[in-house]
Scaffold this active site. Structure first.
Site, PDB file in Angstrom:
ATOM      1  CB  THR A   1     -67.170 -24.964  26.569  1.00  0.00           C
ATOM      2  OG1 THR A   1     -65.986 -25.736  26.770  1.00  0.00           O
ATOM      3  CG2 THR A   1     -68.239 -25.395  27.556  1.00  0.00           C
TER       4      THR A   1
ATOM      5  CE  LYS B   1     -65.214 -28.259  28.216  1.00  0.00           C
ATOM      6  NZ  LYS B   1     -63.782 -28.258  28.024  1.00  0.00           N
TER       7      LYS B   1
ATOM      8  CE  LYS C   1     -66.250 -19.659  28.034  1.00  0.00           C
ATOM      9  NZ  LYS C   1     -66.435 -21.114  27.809  1.00  0.00           N
TER      10      LYS C   1
END
Lengths: 303, 303
Positions: free
Chosen positions: A101, A177, A245
């Site tokens: 990601t 995403k 994150k």
């Protein structure tokens, strides 16, 4: 998947996801080489019939497809362009399938740099946990050139339950995403805020779970994560630091694009508090424990 | 529901929900009296076989059950204790079924005041839209004494698809409802934040809808509301000002209980912005339009 594949695939990273993906590729008949910083993971992979490698460069040697299953953009860049990177040894025309990601802008930059050398880049972040990785039933949110898709397709067929083809350039898969991660992170924080608020009011949390999952306040994340709060079990299925994150990437993207994300920003603060309080590697439902600490609410404890 | 009921029920408020509930009660065979500030609504109710009344006091005369379907706590208090309120005319032993969304502390106070007079109070906020009200298929989140439940049950059976019995005192139903509203409001704001962010990045919103509803970022509200954004149709199914009200109640409760709700607070600001910008009576997916205005994103417009 009924025919045995003859191609060569490299898998970079044998964590819980990468190990399952490598197993799915072996099962489909590919010749698979793989590397990981953890020698135990490589030994398990060799015991399952794979070829262990000492570096991305060595794993990628002669591969038609290189599947990169690392944590973030920095690791992906190192896998490609570090001192023992895969970009040097992949044959021209092979495809690099990037599953971490990351910010779409970084995915675009990595793709451009690799494509200059005559290799293809498929931007292919995924969703689904370790169990679905092992079953070859992951969902990929992919974008890239027609050549990248064509080169990657046999390997994707072995790893994917569902493949979304979301555009003809790297970055689009990453953008989809990140939209999902924004929502997922907010929903975990909201679920935690709501559950601990219910506890503060003395409501029976098992009953709250029953009512909410049948009501308009439900979310995939509420349904998936809040059983951990009801059971008082914060052993990590997915860790707090994953959303530190990912919501951090959302903030970086949003700031660069001059797009305000007040709800995601508030959610991030709660993940930061959970991580700062020492729960970074605990289950992400631990955000509920921060709300309880801040308010004096009492949550269930593990039986 | 296969037997014809012989009791008398009053319905206070004949808006889109109350009209459907009154129709369900008539269909079940109850003698139903009702009032509303809008004479057209009363006329439609009379045409359907009901008895129109001029005030809550008149509608409640001789009723076994009084169902109150108004917007908020202030209106509920006026229905009960105003100059032509129902509390004076309800017979002792009858039950007042309160369906407005409100602060649990106010529900407790209204119940205590009514119960002192020998009537029962069922705290019964509901979910489900006008269609389910008309079908007699609402969900009720109810709490109250055993006597309140017993007195209300025949009428609830006619109106409800599902009845949660959540405690033996008023306030618990309201508390469950507010937990749901916290989540629902945050999810609408998060969905709006995410969809307009996707638009800002040039993603195809129909594709975003397809991917997210199949992914871990999904919520009931994303799935229900975001088709309005994809279609550019903000005609009100549920108005922005409903969540200005409900997230406002969440803030009031949370402040009183010294419980921080940073995520719900951020979501409320976006509903306030939508209402302040003149969209208070538009569909609540209009929050996406505020994000677009603030960022220069372009959303679909109605075909």
């Amino acid at each position: 998947m009924s025919t045995t594949q003859t191609g060569r695939v490299a898998v970079i990273g044998l964590g819980s996801m990468g190990a399952g993906m490598a197993a799915s590729l072996l099962r489909a008949g590919f010749s698979v080489a793989a590397c990981d910083v953890n020698p135990d993971a490589v030994a398990r992979f060799e015991a399952a019939g794979g070829r262990g490698a000492a570096s991305p460069a060595q794993a990628a040697e002669g591969a038609d497809v290189v599947v990169c299953v690392v944590v973030n953009a920095a690791q992906t860049e190192a896998v490609l362009f570090g001192s023992e990177g895969a970009a040097e040894t992949m044959r021209p025309g092979a495809v690099f399938v990037s599953s971490a990601t990351m910010d779409p802008a970084i995915a675009r930059a990595l793709a451009a740099r690799l494509e200059e050398t005559g290799r293809h880049y498929l931007d292919a972040p995924m969703s689904g946990g370790a169990a679905r990785a092992a079953e070859g039933a992951l969902t990929f949110l992919a974008s890239g050139s027609a050549q990248a898709f064509a080169a990657a397709r046999p390997a994707l067929d072995a790893m994917a339950g569902r493949l979304y083809e979301l555009g003809d350039a790297a970055g689009q898969g990453a953008a989809f995403k990140m939209i999902n991660q924004l929502l997922a992170g907010v929903h975990i924080a909201a679920a935690s805020e709501a559950m601990s608020f219910a506890a503060k009011q003395g409501l029976d949390l098992a009953r709250v779970y029953e009512v909410i999952t049948a009501s308009a306040g439900n979310s995939w994340m509420f349904e998936n994560r809040m059983p951990h709060v009801v059971a008082g079990d914060y052993s990590p299925k997915s860790a707090v630091d994953i959303f530190v994150k990912d919501l951090g990437i959302v903030q970086d993207m949003a700031r660069a694009e001059r797009y305000p994300v007040p709800v995601a920003a508030a959610a991030l603060q709660m993940f930061l508090a959970a991580s700062g309080a020492g729960m970074g590697r605990d289950d992400d439902a631990s955000v509920a424990r921060i709300y309880a600490q801040l308010s004096g609410a009492t949550l269930p404890t593990k039986a």
